[in-house]
Structures are given as C-alpha cells and as structure tokens.
Scaffold this active site. Structure first.
Site, PDB file in Angstrom:
ATOM      1  CG  HIS A  58      -0.425   0.074   2.540  1.00 16.33           C
ATOM      2  ND1 HIS A  58       0.397  -0.888   3.078  1.00 16.33           N
ATOM      3  CD2 HIS A  58      -0.552   1.023   3.502  1.00 16.33           C
ATOM      4  CE1 HIS A  58       0.740  -0.548   4.301  1.00 16.33           C
ATOM      5  NE2 HIS A  58       0.190   0.617   4.591  1.00 16.33           N
ATOM      6  CG  HIS A  60      -0.079   4.336   4.768  1.00 16.87           C
ATOM      7  ND1 HIS A  60      -0.803   3.540   5.614  1.00 16.87           N
ATOM      8  CD2 HIS A  60      -0.934   5.300   4.324  1.00 16.87           C
ATOM      9  CE1 HIS A  60      -2.052   3.993   5.692  1.00 16.87           C
ATOM     10  NE2 HIS A  60      -2.158   5.053   4.910  1.00 16.87           N
ATOM     11  CG  ASP A  62       4.627   3.185   7.503  1.00 19.93           C
ATOM     12  OD1 ASP A  62       3.716   3.641   6.783  1.00 19.93           O
ATOM     13  OD2 ASP A  62       4.440   2.258   8.324  1.00 19.93           O
ATOM     14  CG  HIS A  63       4.119   0.173   4.406  1.00 19.63           C
ATOM     15  ND1 HIS A  63       4.089  -1.125   4.843  1.00 19.63           N
ATOM     16  CD2 HIS A  63       3.619   0.910   5.429  1.00 19.63           C
ATOM     17  CE1 HIS A  63       3.573  -1.173   6.067  1.00 19.63           C
ATOM     18  NE2 HIS A  63       3.279   0.064   6.449  1.00 19.63           N
ATOM     19  CG  HIS A 114      -4.127   0.081   6.651  1.00  8.62           C
ATOM     20  ND1 HIS A 114      -4.092   0.617   7.924  1.00  8.62           N
ATOM     21  CD2 HIS A 114      -2.949   0.426   6.068  1.00  8.62           C
ATOM     22  CE1 HIS A 114      -2.926   1.258   8.099  1.00  8.62           C
ATOM     23  NE2 HIS A 114      -2.219   1.156   6.980  1.00  8.62           N
ATOM     24  CG  ASP A 133       0.530  -1.331   7.710  1.00  6.11           C
ATOM     25  OD1 ASP A 133       1.434  -2.167   7.881  1.00  6.11           O
ATOM     26  OD2 ASP A 133       0.727  -0.100   7.761  1.00  6.11           O
ATOM     27  CG  HIS A 171       3.688  -1.643  11.423  1.00  4.06           C
ATOM     28  ND1 HIS A 171       4.430  -0.523  11.695  1.00  4.06           N
ATOM     29  CD2 HIS A 171       2.985  -1.371  10.301  1.00  4.06           C
ATOM     30  CE1 HIS A 171       4.180   0.408  10.774  1.00  4.06           C
ATOM     31  NE2 HIS A 171       3.314  -0.093   9.907  1.00  4.06           N
TER      32      HIS A 171
END
Ligand code: ZN
Ligand code: FE
Length: 243
Positions: A58, A60, A62-63, A114, A133, A171
């Site tokens: 996805h 985001h 942080d990915h 998400h 996530d 995570h």
C-alpha cells in the site's frame, strides 16, 4: 521444484518490518515495503544479494518511502497497488496480477480497509503471503480509508488461505494486540497462551513474525469476529484501548 524462498527481516523506523525475499536459484531478491531504502540496501549488500524488485502492499510512506532510492541504487522494478499513488511504480497490481521471482509465482489480491487499494501478495505454492498493514499478528490495521465492512471481508480472504500459510506483516504490534485480544476474548485459552509466548519473545528481543493463518484463526479476535457488527465494535474498542 524451485528451492524455497529465503525471507529475511529488516527492521526500520520504530516498528516497521521490511522483508527481503531471496530466490537462490535465480539470484533475484525482492524487497517488500521499503519505507526506508538504506537498511534494506545494507542488508542485501551484507548478504551479497542483488535486489531486482520492490513490491508494495500500500501507499503509506513507511512502506513506499524508499522506493525511488531503491530504484536509483539498484535499477529494480517497482510493483504496487494500481489504485494508489506509488512512488516509482513500474507495474500496477490489481486483483489477480501475477508476481514472479525466479520460478516462484505469486498473485496480488485486493484487501481494502486500511487503505482502499491495499493488496496482499500471495505465493500459494510457497505458503507465503505478505499482508502489509491489513492483518497483524492477533490484530488488524486501522481503518484509514476503507470501511469496517471492507476490512472484515479482507480479513476473511486472508483467513481463507491455507492454514499453514506464513503471514508476513508490516509492523511489530503483536504484544499490544495480544493484550487487547485477552481483553476481547477473556475465555480463549489459545489467546492467553500466545500472550505469554509473545511477552517472552519480546522480552528476549525476538520478532514475533511471521504468524500463520492457523494461528490467526485461533487467536485473532478481528479474524474471529462473527460478523461486520462485531468486527466494527472490536475495531472501535481497540482504537481507544490502553493496555
Ligand atoms: Zn499503513
Ligand atoms: Fe505501516
């Protein structure tokens, strides 16, 4: 039969996991969700692995925040969800899109909730799935873009994979999830037992992933929720839960 894929964890930021997927037969290495390029590049270099692909679950940061730097450093291709803005994307993934590393063949499945375009990358023959996530060990992602109905359905799809499928999440949230799970299902002995295991693993500095479909079916209250209403109630309760 190709040799088994080798999967290595690269911790990033405070609790993100980047996964390196190495196929020894072809020498290819894919990187799942590089929020940060530097630690993934360093680990591949340390192992003498050549990075040829990035796979995103996805959008985001942080990915996907390390995508462009990964491309610049390695010339790899980037595959990510069709419905989202993915930095450096070469190949758009939607329901049924094929992914290949060496002779290993995977498919993307759409699991919104998400985020709206979120995909899981499922290597059914290998009994491996990267779930980003959407599903966490004993928990699930927050509903940032999608609805409870979408997320409940998405978790159902992941829970329907073969029991012995290893699930690689984005995570390390297992301990907090386990504490909520005990609160949500006080009579569930499998959950109580897993909380004790997770506490011991975290105290020893170990990672708690991958999990498995069988484990999640037994100990994840969000997967176990009887319907959308119960799922929505649990998700709202978890959002405000302080362990
Ligand atoms: Zn996310
Ligand atoms: Fe994340």
């Amino acid at each position: 039969m190709p040799s088994p894929l080798e999967i290595v964890v690269v911790p990033a930021f405070t609790d993100n996991y980047i996964w390196l997927v190495h196929d020894a037969d072809s020498g290819e290495t894919a990187v799942v969700d590089p929020g940060d390029a530097a630690p993934a590049l360093a680990e591949a270099k340390r192992r003498g692995w050549t990075i040829t692909q990035v796979w995103n679950t996805h959008h985001h940061w942080d990915h996907s925040g390390g995508n462009v730097a990964m491309k610049e450093a390695t010339g790899c291709t980037v595959s990510g969800p069709a419905g989202e803005t993915i930095p450096g994307r070469d190949l758009a993934l939607s329901e049924g899109s094929e992914l290949r590393i060496g002779e290993h063949c995977g498919t993307a499945i759409e699991i919104p909730g998400h985020t709206l375009g979120h995909v899981a990358l499922c290597f059914d023959q290998d009994r491996i799935a990267f779930v980003g996530d959407t599903l966490f060990a004993m928990g699930c992602g927050r509903l940032f873009e999608g609805t409870a109905k979408q997320m409940h359905h998405s978790l159902g799809r992941l829970a329907a994979l073969a029991d012995d499928t290893a699930l690689y999440c984005g995570h390390e949230y297992t301990l907090a999830n386990a504490r909520f799970a005990v609160h949500a299902e006080p009579g569930n002995a499998a959950i109580a037992e897993r909380l004790a295991e997770v506490e011991a693993m975290r105290a020893a500095g170990q990672i708690t992933l991958p999990t498995s479909v069988a484990q999640e079916r037994a100990t994840n209250p969000f997967v176990r929720a009887a319907g959308v209403e119960e799922f929505a109630r649990l998700r709202a309760a978890k959002d405000s839960f302080r362990s």
